[in-house]
Design a protein around this motif. Sequence first.
Motif: not given
Length: 155
Positions: A11-23, A132-138, A140-149
């Motif tokens: 089992a994995q808690n995917k929501k935790a990485n979305h809601d928290y900065f794990i230190e 912070d959540k929006r910034d992280v998503l942006k 991720k999306e930019a990195k995905r686009d760069m990798d695809r290009a």
Amino acid sequence: MAKKPEDKVLAQNKKANHDYFIEETIEAGIVLQGTEIKSIRNAKVQLKDAFIRIRNNEAWISNMHISPYEQGNRFNHDPLRSRKLLLHKKQISTLIGETKRDGYTIVPLKMYLKNGFAKVLIGVGKGKKEYDKRDVLKKKEAKRDMDRAFKERNQ
């Protein structure tokens, strides 16, 4: 810091990485009753809404759902009961110190089997703000686009 789990993640808690900065992460054992381990081996466990609380210098995980075992009949357990985590006294005291700071909490990240024993990877995390959540998503999306290009350019 705990090692990464090498065995099968149940089992994995995917929501935790979305809601928290794990230190920091710590591996903990868990006290189970009766047929709970059989349900866990069948991957009938959910960490989505689970949280960890320290009571009387003991760590307890609450709201972790372990489905009742199908062949368990009257020996089945309560699916949402609080379960004790097995940690050293020094680890618990560091967790208490970490959570005294503002905005920090303890969340379960993964559950897996290691050498036949059920283990929970718990993390100390600081809550993310909405921006912070929006910034992280942006990012991720930019990195995905760069990798695809880059992939298209190399073909």
